[in-house]
Motif scaffolding. Sequence first.
Motif, short mmCIF file in Angstrom:
data_model
loop_
_atom_site.label_atom_id
_atom_site.label_comp_id
_atom_site.label_asym_id
_atom_site.label_seq_id
_atom_site.Cartn_x
_atom_site.Cartn_y
_atom_site.Cartn_z
N ASN A 228 0.81 -1.23 0.00
CA ASN A 228 0.00 0.00 0.00
C ASN A 228 0.84 1.27 0.00
OD1 ASN A 228 -2.47 -1.42 0.00
ND2 ASN A 228 -2.23 -1.76 2.21
N ILE A 229 1.98 1.20 -0.67
CA ILE A 229 2.84 2.37 -0.82
C ILE A 229 2.85 2.74 -2.29
CG2 ILE A 229 5.21 3.26 -0.62
CD1 ILE A 229 5.67 1.06 1.54
N VAL A 230 2.60 3.99 -2.58
CA VAL A 230 2.65 4.48 -3.95
C VAL A 230 3.94 5.28 -4.11
CG1 VAL A 230 1.56 5.92 -5.70
CG2 VAL A 230 0.15 4.53 -4.18
N ILE A 231 4.77 4.85 -5.04
CA ILE A 231 6.02 5.56 -5.30
C ILE A 231 5.78 6.48 -6.50
CG2 ILE A 231 8.44 5.36 -5.96
CD1 ILE A 231 8.48 2.62 -4.62
N ALA A 232 5.69 7.76 -6.22
CA ALA A 232 5.49 8.74 -7.28
C ALA A 232 6.82 9.04 -7.97
CB ALA A 232 4.90 10.02 -6.70
N ALA A 233 6.73 9.61 -9.15
CA ALA A 233 7.93 9.97 -9.90
C ALA A 233 8.70 11.06 -9.15
CB ALA A 233 7.56 10.45 -11.30
N SER A 234 10.02 10.92 -9.12
CA SER A 234 10.86 11.93 -8.48
C SER A 234 11.27 12.96 -9.52
CB SER A 234 12.12 11.27 -7.89
OG SER A 234 13.01 10.92 -8.93
N ILE A 235 11.90 14.02 -9.06
CA ILE A 235 12.39 15.05 -9.97
C ILE A 235 13.42 14.48 -10.93
CG2 ILE A 235 14.17 15.92 -8.40
CD1 ILE A 235 12.02 18.08 -10.75
N PHE A 236 14.25 13.55 -10.44
CA PHE A 236 15.24 12.92 -11.32
C PHE A 236 14.57 12.03 -12.36
CE2 PHE A 236 17.88 13.61 -7.43
CZ PHE A 236 18.75 14.53 -8.00
N GLY A 237 13.52 11.33 -11.95
CA GLY A 237 12.77 10.50 -12.89
C GLY A 237 12.10 11.34 -13.96
N LYS A 238 11.56 12.47 -13.55
CA LYS A 238 10.92 13.37 -14.52
C LYS A 238 11.95 13.97 -15.47
CE LYS A 238 7.02 14.43 -11.55
NZ LYS A 238 6.25 15.44 -10.84
N ALA A 239 13.09 14.35 -14.94
CA ALA A 239 14.16 14.90 -15.78
C ALA A 239 14.68 13.84 -16.75
CB ALA A 239 15.30 15.43 -14.91
N SER B 55 18.70 8.66 -11.57
CA SER B 55 17.34 8.45 -11.06
C SER B 55 17.19 7.05 -10.46
CB SER B 55 16.31 8.69 -12.15
OG SER B 55 16.40 7.72 -13.17
N LEU B 56 17.89 6.06 -11.03
CA LEU B 56 17.85 4.71 -10.46
C LEU B 56 18.44 4.73 -9.05
CD1 LEU B 56 17.40 1.65 -10.59
CD2 LEU B 56 19.65 1.48 -11.66
N VAL B 57 19.60 5.33 -8.90
CA VAL B 57 20.24 5.41 -7.58
C VAL B 57 19.34 6.16 -6.60
CG1 VAL B 57 22.22 6.40 -6.32
CG2 VAL B 57 22.58 5.20 -8.50
N ASP B 58 18.72 7.24 -7.05
CA ASP B 58 17.83 8.03 -6.21
C ASP B 58 16.63 7.20 -5.74
OD1 ASP B 58 16.84 10.61 -5.07
OD2 ASP B 58 15.29 10.38 -6.62
N TYR B 59 15.99 6.48 -6.66
CA TYR B 59 14.84 5.64 -6.29
C TYR B 59 15.24 4.55 -5.31
CZ TYR B 59 11.36 7.43 -9.60
OH TYR B 59 10.46 8.21 -10.25
N VAL B 60 16.36 3.89 -5.58
CA VAL B 60 16.80 2.82 -4.69
C VAL B 60 17.11 3.38 -3.30
CG1 VAL B 60 18.63 1.12 -4.25
CG2 VAL B 60 17.63 1.31 -6.54
N TYR B 61 17.81 4.50 -3.25
CA TYR B 61 18.16 5.11 -1.97
C TYR B 61 16.90 5.52 -1.18
CZ TYR B 61 19.92 8.39 1.47
OH TYR B 61 20.18 9.05 2.64
N LYS B 62 15.98 6.22 -1.85
CA LYS B 62 14.79 6.72 -1.17
C LYS B 62 13.80 5.62 -0.81
CE LYS B 62 14.76 11.38 -3.06
NZ LYS B 62 14.09 12.29 -4.03
N ASN B 63 13.86 4.49 -1.51
CA ASN B 63 12.85 3.45 -1.31
C ASN B 63 13.45 2.12 -0.90
OD1 ASN B 63 10.36 4.97 -2.26
ND2 ASN B 63 11.75 5.25 -3.98
N HIS B 64 14.60 2.16 -0.25
CA HIS B 64 15.26 0.92 0.14
C HIS B 64 14.41 0.07 1.05
CE1 HIS B 64 16.25 2.48 4.13
NE2 HIS B 64 16.50 3.62 3.51
#
Length: 180
Positions: A115-126, A163-172
Amino acid sequence: MNLPNKLTLLRGILVPFFVFFILLEGGNNLLYRYIGLGIFCFASFTDFLDGYLARKNHLVTNFGKFMDPLADKLLVCSALICLIPLGELPAWYVVILIGREFVISGFRLVAADHNIVIAASIFGKAKTASQMLMIILLLLQIPTLAFVNQIFIVLSLALTILSLVDYVYKNHRVISEGGF
């Protein structure tokens, strides 16, 4: 279903039409190539428009948070794959970009199960914006922009990795809670 979500669905529906025109006659017919490019540009614009409308009109939904990135992936990955036989991008490059998409999609699926929604980050959008611009530039085939094309190829790769590193870090926590 609200307008932003309809635009997201439209983007997905446009993908087969884009692919058809881009690959028609091996991508050598400029008329078909530019029709495909027009479809890609319109579909890319719907990405900007649906996000803008959703935020402006407070129409952000979990459906949109989940489906918008998937529609982006479908559009961009289809274009990247088409650029291989057209000789515009090497296969190894496309594999890296698409591999990142699979990893992030996996994160989103595991997160959704909790029940966690991972929204797009600024790096993902860029990353998405740089890839869309790169695709447009490559499809235009303007020789005088060859250097700019190379800049966008490198920039897109760098933003993909960042953006991959950012997502992994923020959502470990998704990895640990997902039982990986």
